[in-house]
Structure formats: structure tokens, C-alpha cells
Scaffold this motif. Sequence first.
Motif, PDB file in Angstrom:
ATOM      1  N   GLU A 324       0.836  -1.203   0.000  1.00 31.53           N
ATOM      2  CA  GLU A 324       0.000   0.000   0.000  1.00 31.53           C
ATOM      3  C   GLU A 324       0.873   1.256   0.000  1.00 31.53           C
ATOM      4  O   GLU A 324       0.612   2.217  -0.732  1.00 31.53           O
ATOM      5  CB  GLU A 324      -0.911  -0.021   1.228  1.00 31.53           C
ATOM      6  CG  GLU A 324      -1.964   1.067   1.218  1.00 31.53           C
ATOM      7  CD  GLU A 324      -2.832   0.978   2.469  1.00 31.53           C
ATOM      8  OE1 GLU A 324      -3.758   0.159   2.479  1.00 31.53           O
ATOM      9  OE2 GLU A 324      -2.549   1.714   3.429  1.00 31.53           O
ATOM     10  N   ARG A 325       1.916   1.235   0.807  1.00 28.75           N
ATOM     11  CA  ARG A 325       2.816   2.402   0.858  1.00 28.75           C
ATOM     12  C   ARG A 325       3.470   2.644  -0.507  1.00 28.75           C
ATOM     13  O   ARG A 325       3.616   3.787  -0.946  1.00 28.75           O
ATOM     14  CB  ARG A 325       3.907   2.190   1.916  1.00 28.75           C
ATOM     15  CG  ARG A 325       3.409   2.190   3.339  1.00 28.75           C
ATOM     16  CD  ARG A 325       4.565   2.196   4.337  1.00 28.75           C
ATOM     17  NE  ARG A 325       4.074   2.068   5.701  1.00 28.75           N
ATOM     18  CZ  ARG A 325       3.562   3.069   6.408  1.00 28.75           C
ATOM     19  NH1 ARG A 325       3.486   4.274   5.897  1.00 28.75           N
ATOM     20  NH2 ARG A 325       3.121   2.869   7.638  1.00 28.75           N
ATOM     21  N   LEU A 326       3.896   1.553  -1.160  1.00 24.79           N
ATOM     22  CA  LEU A 326       4.573   1.691  -2.464  1.00 24.79           C
ATOM     23  C   LEU A 326       3.593   2.218  -3.521  1.00 24.79           C
ATOM     24  O   LEU A 326       3.925   3.109  -4.312  1.00 24.79           O
ATOM     25  CB  LEU A 326       5.143   0.337  -2.899  1.00 24.79           C
ATOM     26  CG  LEU A 326       6.356  -0.151  -2.091  1.00 24.79           C
ATOM     27  CD1 LEU A 326       6.554  -1.661  -2.243  1.00 24.79           C
ATOM     28  CD2 LEU A 326       7.623   0.590  -2.530  1.00 24.79           C
ATOM     29  N   GLU A 327       2.375   1.664  -3.490  1.00 27.19           N
ATOM     30  CA  GLU A 327       1.373   2.102  -4.482  1.00 27.19           C
ATOM     31  C   GLU A 327       0.971   3.560  -4.254  1.00 27.19           C
ATOM     32  O   GLU A 327       0.715   4.297  -5.200  1.00 27.19           O
ATOM     33  CB  GLU A 327       0.145   1.181  -4.429  1.00 27.19           C
ATOM     34  CG  GLU A 327       0.436  -0.141  -5.088  1.00 27.19           C
ATOM     35  CD  GLU A 327      -0.697  -1.156  -4.961  1.00 27.19           C
ATOM     36  OE1 GLU A 327      -0.658  -2.153  -5.692  1.00 27.19           O
ATOM     37  OE2 GLU A 327      -1.599  -0.960  -4.105  1.00 27.19           O
ATOM     38  N   LYS A 328       0.924   3.943  -2.979  1.00 23.49           N
ATOM     39  CA  LYS A 328       0.506   5.307  -2.633  1.00 23.49           C
ATOM     40  C   LYS A 328       1.410   6.358  -3.304  1.00 23.49           C
ATOM     41  O   LYS A 328       0.952   7.417  -3.724  1.00 23.49           O
ATOM     42  CB  LYS A 328       0.577   5.459  -1.103  1.00 23.49           C
ATOM     43  CG  LYS A 328      -0.057   6.701  -0.569  1.00 23.49           C
ATOM     44  CD  LYS A 328      -0.145   6.600   0.944  1.00 23.49           C
ATOM     45  CE  LYS A 328      -0.342   7.989   1.540  1.00 23.49           C
ATOM     46  NZ  LYS A 328      -0.128   7.995   2.973  1.00 23.49           N
ATOM     47  N   VAL A 329       2.711   6.049  -3.411  1.00 21.96           N
ATOM     48  CA  VAL A 329       3.599   7.045  -4.019  1.00 21.96           C
ATOM     49  C   VAL A 329       3.677   6.884  -5.540  1.00 21.96           C
ATOM     50  O   VAL A 329       4.272   7.726  -6.223  1.00 21.96           O
ATOM     51  CB  VAL A 329       5.032   7.011  -3.430  1.00 21.96           C
ATOM     52  CG1 VAL A 329       5.017   7.226  -1.943  1.00 21.96           C
ATOM     53  CG2 VAL A 329       5.772   5.718  -3.764  1.00 21.96           C
ATOM     54  N   GLY A 330       3.127   5.798  -6.096  1.00 25.29           N
ATOM     55  CA  GLY A 330       3.104   5.653  -7.553  1.00 25.29           C
ATOM     56  C   GLY A 330       3.817   4.432  -8.103  1.00 25.29           C
ATOM     57  O   GLY A 330       3.848   4.230  -9.315  1.00 25.29           O
ATOM     58  N   ALA A 347       9.307  -3.325  -7.199  1.00 25.29           N
ATOM     59  CA  ALA A 347       8.278  -2.354  -7.612  1.00 25.29           C
ATOM     60  C   ALA A 347       8.819  -1.479  -8.736  1.00 25.29           C
ATOM     61  O   ALA A 347      10.002  -1.115  -8.728  1.00 25.29           O
ATOM     62  CB  ALA A 347       7.901  -1.491  -6.409  1.00 25.29           C
ATOM     63  N   TYR A 348       7.967  -1.145  -9.674  1.00 25.90           N
ATOM     64  CA  TYR A 348       8.406  -0.374 -10.846  1.00 25.90           C
ATOM     65  C   TYR A 348       7.795   1.019 -10.855  1.00 25.90           C
ATOM     66  O   TYR A 348       6.649   1.212 -10.436  1.00 25.90           O
ATOM     67  CB  TYR A 348       7.992  -1.103 -12.136  1.00 25.90           C
ATOM     68  CG  TYR A 348       8.788  -2.366 -12.334  1.00 25.90           C
ATOM     69  CD1 TYR A 348       9.980  -2.356 -13.046  1.00 25.90           C
ATOM     70  CD2 TYR A 348       8.369  -3.570 -11.770  1.00 25.90           C
ATOM     71  CE1 TYR A 348      10.742  -3.510 -13.205  1.00 25.90           C
ATOM     72  CE2 TYR A 348       9.111  -4.735 -11.919  1.00 25.90           C
ATOM     73  CZ  TYR A 348      10.297  -4.687 -12.640  1.00 25.90           C
ATOM     74  OH  TYR A 348      11.043  -5.822 -12.790  1.00 25.90           O
ATOM     75  N   LYS A 349       8.575   1.959 -11.372  1.00 26.48           N
ATOM     76  CA  LYS A 349       8.029   3.309 -11.601  1.00 26.48           C
ATOM     77  C   LYS A 349       7.553   3.338 -13.052  1.00 26.48           C
ATOM     78  O   LYS A 349       8.307   2.953 -13.960  1.00 26.48           O
ATOM     79  CB  LYS A 349       9.128   4.350 -11.366  1.00 26.48           C
ATOM     80  CG  LYS A 349       8.675   5.790 -11.515  1.00 26.48           C
ATOM     81  CD  LYS A 349       9.684   6.708 -10.817  1.00 26.48           C
ATOM     82  CE  LYS A 349       9.420   8.163 -11.078  1.00 26.48           C
ATOM     83  NZ  LYS A 349      10.339   9.043 -10.323  1.00 26.48           N
ATOM     84  N   LYS A 350       6.344   3.788 -13.244  1.00 24.07           N
ATOM     85  CA  LYS A 350       5.723   3.778 -14.577  1.00 24.07           C
ATOM     86  C   LYS A 350       6.606   4.520 -15.585  1.00 24.07           C
ATOM     87  O   LYS A 350       7.170   5.566 -15.263  1.00 24.07           O
ATOM     88  CB  LYS A 350       4.371   4.471 -14.471  1.00 24.07           C
ATOM     89  CG  LYS A 350       3.507   4.286 -15.654  1.00 24.07           C
ATOM     90  CD  LYS A 350       2.124   4.807 -15.340  1.00 24.07           C
ATOM     91  CE  LYS A 350       1.288   4.583 -16.559  1.00 24.07           C
ATOM     92  NZ  LYS A 350       0.539   5.625 -17.051  1.00 24.07           N
TER      93      LYS A 350
END
Length: 352
Positions: A324-330, A347-350
Motif C-alpha cells: 500500500e505504501r509503495l502504491e501510494k507514491v506511484g 516495484a516499478y516506476k511507470k
Amino acid sequence: MLDNLTKLTYQTFQQSKNYFGLAHKILSSQLRNLVHPTVVQMSNASPEVIVKLQNRLNQLLEADWQDAQKQIYPQSLLFDNSWEDFFRYYPMLCLDLPQMWERITQNRYQDFSPETYQEGYPNYYLQNFHHQTDGYLSDLSANLYDLQVEILFGGAANPMRRRILAPLKHGLQKFQGLPPRQLRILDVACGTGATLKLIRAAMPQASLFGTDLSPAYLRKANQLLCQNPGELPQLLQANAEELPYLDNYFHAVTSVFLFHELPASVRQTVIEQCFRVTKPGGVLIICDSIQMNDSPDLADMMDGFPKMFHEPYYRHYIADDLVERLEKVGFQDIEIQVHFLSKYFIAYKKEG
Ligand SMILES: C[S@@+](CC[C@H](N)C(=O)[O-])C[C@H]1O[C@@H](n2cnc3c(N)ncnc32)[C@H](O)[C@@H]1O
């Protein structure tokens, strides 16, 4: 045939580290019982838990062996061991035990020798994590740290750290058109440089960067890393809450065994910083302790750990939702892996 022999040698080597760690723990707890019988003991693991741990360890070693076979990293890494440090610092580690027990009996968890410089560090950091003498603030602590971690994990610390290398190389594939030197990888809270050493071996030409709050640990990292061929990683002292790098600068960011030592709000800030400095399309790989939701069978062990090893933020960490924390920042496309006592968030940055 030769491969089978090498594999057996590797397994024996690792198992001997495991037995050494066990022998040290048993002997030191017997001694501590004599000197300070009141110190909290970790309750003995049940036979089922011991079997589970051994199975997890065997799976980790198999994964480690397989990744070396696939040439994700050189096979020589499997046998790498700092013997010089072992012979030099193991006696010091033993001599340090009585003062550690003394602090534990007196509930002194923020106890630093007068020579340590404590100005400017965040309060949450000024702790004797793992009851270490001087916390992270002295050369003695930096010299003993890797041995202490080896004992804690029965020699499995580097096999666990190496599990970041396959996802790291995979995550960097989309940048394969770049000259290897232009690939920039940052290790946040690099400590004494163990992870950077592994990344260097797997990616001899990449540009490596490391940052940590502890000058003593960075000095130790520098000593370790300059013994290796290849360009020296650039090391900087900094708080991970304010990474001193440009936005979108790194193709990959890694962090090993940091997040359980951060209060919850700091965990979020550090994730925000990792996102900021990662390039679009880049990857963040976090390796830290297992958590309750992935390993409920080891709940008792996780419950006892923070008191036994003075880890004041661990209890919150093991229930924290890092996805959740990772998704929250993008961050997106988050993959989770678990190996032995560690958990990995990839985790990947778009892409922009
Ligand atoms: C458990 S050690 C892990 C070190 C190393 N990554 C490893 O694999 O052994 C935690 C490290 O995080 C560093 N650290 C803790 N809080 C930090 C912060 N806010 N900013 C930068 N480094 C921090 C400590 O100095 C220490 O070196």
C-alpha cells in the motif's frame, strides 16, 4: 560430476556457518545465564519450527546455487567470506558481550560511549539496535556488524541479499541499449557495503552509489569495496529521508534490512524518496524481514525478536502494508518474494 561436487561443497560450507552460528548462540546464552540469569531469553523454537526453518534455509541455498548456475552472478560469490575480518573481530565480538549484557539488564537502549558524535541524527536512529555497542555510531560497531549478522542468520545473510540480484538484472533489461557504465544503481542504507559488493560482482560495469547515515559504516564499506576490481561505488553520508540525488536519476534503487529499523512515518518518507530518485521505467527492490501475513507459522519467533534484539520498530513493521505504501507514491507492478527469513518487494516506476 564437477558441478555436483561444487554444490556439495557450497552446501557444506553454508551448513558449517549455520552450525557455527548455533554454537555461538548456545555458548553465549549459557555464559549469559551464569552472569545475568535475568536477561530475557528467546523461547526455544519447537521441533516443527526448527524443521520449517531448515527447509526454508535449504530452499534459499538451492535458489542461490541455481542463480549462480544461470550466471546471474559468479559462482565464486558463493564461497566468498571475509576470513581476515573473522579472525580479527570474532574475539572482539566475544569480548564485547559482557557490556552488552550489562546494558540489557539495566534496560539501557540508547547508550553511547562519550567518543561517539551524536549531533544531527534523528532521534529514532540513536538506539542500540540489536544491543550493539554504540548503535551504528562507532568503528567498533562497524567492524563487528557483519559478523553479528552472520551469526544471527546462521551464515545466510549474503544468500538472502543475493536474492535481489535476479530481479535487479531483470528490472534493468529494458535499459539494455545503454552502455553499461551509464546504468546507475543506488543502494539506500548500504551499511558496510555487503550488498554493493554483490551488485558489483554481478554487474562489473554499472555505476554504483551507496548512501547511509553512519560515517563509521561508510568507512567500513569503503575498505571493503576498494578491495574489489571495478570502479569504486560513490558513497555519501545522508539520511534516506532526504536523498541527496536528482529526481529520476537512478535506473534501479535497492535497500536491504533498512525498513524494519524505521518508524512507520519514516518508512513512508523513504519510499517517497526512492520513488523520486528512480527513473521512469526503473525498479526499486526492498529486502527486509518476513512479515506476519506471509509467515504466520513463524509468528512466535517474530513476536520475540524485537525484545530479544532491541528492534523498537519491528513490531509495527511486521504488520505494515508496504505494498500500500509503495502504491501510494506511484510504484506499480509490485511483486513479492519470500526467501528464508527475508521478504522482497520489487516495484516499478511507470514509464514516462
Ligand atoms: C540493519 S543495517 C543494514 C545495512 C546493510 N544494508 C546490510 O545489508 O547489512 C541498517 C542500516 O541502515 C542505516 N540507516 C538507518 N536509518 C537510516 C536513515 N534514516 N538514513 C540512512 N541510513 C539509515 C544504518 O546506519 C545501518 O547501516
